[in-house]
Design a protein around this motif. Structure first.
Motif, PDB file in Angstrom:
ATOM      1  N   SER A   1      13.581  10.699   6.789  1.00 16.74           N
ATOM      2  CA  SER A   1      13.971  10.966   5.405  1.00 16.74           C
ATOM      3  C   SER A   1      14.592   9.732   4.758  1.00 16.74           C
ATOM      4  CB  SER A   1      14.954  12.136   5.365  1.00 16.74           C
ATOM      5  OG  SER A   1      15.425  12.357   4.068  1.00 16.74           O
ATOM      6  N   LEU A   2      15.461   9.047   5.496  1.00 14.14           N
ATOM      7  CA  LEU A   2      16.089   7.832   4.989  1.00 14.14           C
ATOM      8  C   LEU A   2      15.051   6.734   4.771  1.00 14.14           C
ATOM      9  CD1 LEU A   2      18.642   6.261   4.244  1.00 14.14           C
ATOM     10  CD2 LEU A   2      18.876   5.691   6.666  1.00 14.14           C
ATOM     11  N   ARG A   3      14.111   6.609   5.694  1.00 14.48           N
ATOM     12  CA  ARG A   3      13.074   5.586   5.551  1.00 14.48           C
ATOM     13  C   ARG A   3      12.175   5.898   4.355  1.00 14.48           C
ATOM     14  NH1 ARG A   3       8.259   3.350   9.132  1.00 14.48           N
ATOM     15  NH2 ARG A   3       8.254   1.263   8.232  1.00 14.48           N
ATOM     16  N   GLN A   4      11.848   7.178   4.147  1.00 14.05           N
ATOM     17  CA  GLN A   4      11.024   7.559   2.994  1.00 14.05           C
ATOM     18  C   GLN A   4      11.741   7.242   1.690  1.00 14.05           C
ATOM     19  OE1 GLN A   4       7.844   8.651   3.047  1.00 14.05           O
ATOM     20  NE2 GLN A   4       7.848   8.553   0.832  1.00 14.05           N
TER      21      GLN A   4
ATOM     22  N   SER B   1      12.234   3.711  -3.053  1.00 18.31           N
ATOM     23  CA  SER B   1      12.997   2.742  -3.842  1.00 18.31           C
ATOM     24  C   SER B   1      12.209   1.446  -4.007  1.00 18.31           C
ATOM     25  CB  SER B   1      14.339   2.469  -3.175  1.00 18.31           C
ATOM     26  OG  SER B   1      15.045   1.459  -3.836  1.00 18.31           O
ATOM     27  N   ASN B   2      11.543   1.016  -2.932  1.00 15.41           N
ATOM     28  CA  ASN B   2      10.716  -0.194  -3.018  1.00 15.41           C
ATOM     29  C   ASN B   2       9.595  -0.014  -4.034  1.00 15.41           C
ATOM     30  OD1 ASN B   2      12.245  -1.450  -1.066  1.00 15.41           O
ATOM     31  ND2 ASN B   2      10.770  -1.100   0.576  1.00 15.41           N
TER      32      ASN B   2
ATOM     33  N   LYS C   1      12.861  -3.624   1.046  1.00 17.10           N
ATOM     34  CA  LYS C   1      13.814  -3.262   2.093  1.00 17.10           C
ATOM     35  C   LYS C   1      13.149  -2.320   3.087  1.00 17.10           C
ATOM     36  CE  LYS C   1      17.544  -3.407  -1.250  1.00 17.10           C
ATOM     37  NZ  LYS C   1      18.422  -2.604  -2.075  1.00 17.10           N
ATOM     38  N   ASP C   2      13.665  -2.298   4.279  1.00 16.80           N
ATOM     39  CA  ASP C   2      13.251  -1.337   5.294  1.00 16.80           C
ATOM     40  C   ASP C   2      14.453  -1.082   6.187  1.00 16.80           C
ATOM     41  OD1 ASP C   2      11.709   0.428   6.695  1.00 16.80           O
ATOM     42  OD2 ASP C   2      10.216  -1.024   7.341  1.00 16.80           O
TER      43      ASP C   2
ATOM     44  N   GLU D   1       3.654  -0.666   1.415  1.00 16.67           N
ATOM     45  CA  GLU D   1       4.549   0.491   1.271  1.00 16.67           C
ATOM     46  C   GLU D   1       3.781   1.795   1.466  1.00 16.67           C
ATOM     47  OE1 GLU D   1       7.876  -0.009   1.077  1.00 16.67           O
ATOM     48  OE2 GLU D   1       7.315  -2.125   1.180  1.00 16.67           O
ATOM     49  N   MET D   2       2.546   1.868   1.002  1.00 13.38           N
ATOM     50  CA  MET D   2       1.747   3.079   1.191  1.00 13.38           C
ATOM     51  C   MET D   2       1.371   3.263   2.661  1.00 13.38           C
ATOM     52  SD  MET D   2       1.620   4.629  -1.650  1.00 13.38           S
ATOM     53  CE  MET D   2       3.230   3.987  -2.069  1.00 13.38           C
ATOM     54  N   LEU D   3       1.130   2.164   3.369  1.00 12.90           N
ATOM     55  CA  LEU D   3       0.872   2.259   4.810  1.00 12.90           C
ATOM     56  C   LEU D   3       2.104   2.798   5.541  1.00 12.90           C
ATOM     57  CD1 LEU D   3      -1.118  -1.026   5.504  1.00 12.90           C
ATOM     58  CD2 LEU D   3      -1.967   1.315   5.647  1.00 12.90           C
ATOM     59  N   LYS D   4       3.283   2.325   5.141  1.00 12.38           N
ATOM     60  CA  LYS D   4       4.523   2.820   5.744  1.00 12.38           C
ATOM     61  C   LYS D   4       4.711   4.307   5.450  1.00 12.38           C
ATOM     62  CE  LYS D   4       7.037  -1.553   5.335  1.00 12.38           C
ATOM     63  NZ  LYS D   4       8.170  -2.200   4.632  1.00 12.38           N
ATOM     64  N   ALA D   5       4.393   4.717   4.215  1.00 12.03           N
ATOM     65  CA  ALA D   5       4.518   6.130   3.845  1.00 12.03           C
ATOM     66  C   ALA D   5       3.566   6.986   4.681  1.00 12.03           C
ATOM     67  CB  ALA D   5       4.246   6.320   2.358  1.00 12.03           C
TER      68      ALA D   5
END
Length: 125
Positions: A18-21, A26-27, A39-40, A94-98
C-alpha cells in the motif's frame, strides 16, 4: 526470536504494498513537475533480512539453511530518463512497478486465503 506468524507477515507485506503504491501514485502525479525526482521505498526483502529466523532441522535428511541458500540482495533501479526540466519520472517504469504491486498483492491474498482455508479445515471436528 519467536515463531513467524503468516497472517502478521501477510499484513505487513500488504501495508508495504500500500505504501509503495502511494509512492508510485505520487510519482505519476508529479510526472510534469520540473525538478521532481522519482521516489521508491526500500524493498520488502530488505525489511525481512533484518529479522533472523532460525531454521529447525527435525531430520538429518533436511537441507541445511546456510548462507548459500539466502536470496541475493536486490539492486536499486535508477530512472530510465531525465528530461530537460530535471524531472526523473518515467511513466513506463512507474506503470511496470504498479503491475508488480498488483501481482504481489494478488499472490499475497491467494496465500492468505489458502492458509485460512487450511486453518478452517483443520479446526473442524
Amino acid at each position: 526470536m519467536g515463531p513467524v506468524y503468516l497472517f502478521d507477515l501477510a499484513s505487513s507485506h500488504a501495508s508495504w504494498l500500500s505504501l509503495r503504491q502511494a509512492t508510485i501514485a505520487s510519482n505519476v502525479a508529479n510526472a510534469n513537475t520540473p525538478g521532481y525526482r522519482a521516489k521508491d521505498i526500500e524493498p520488502f526483502g530488505k525489511i525481512l533480512d533484518t529479522k533472523v529466523v532460525a531454521l529447525a532441522a527435525t531430520s538429518s535428511m533436511h537441507i541445511s539453511g546456510g548462507p548459500s541458500l539466502r536470496p541475493q540482495g536486490t539492486r536499486k533501479e535508477t530512472s530510465w530518463e531525465v528530461v530537460h526540466s530535471g524531472n526523473s519520472v518515467s511513466l513506463e517504469q512507474e506503470m511496470l512497478k504498479a503491475g508488480d504491486i498488483n501481482r504481489d498483492y494478488s499472490l499475497n491474498t491467494a496465500i492468505v486465503k489458502s492458509f485460512h482455508r487450511m486453518f478452517m479445515t483443520s479446526s473442524k471436528t
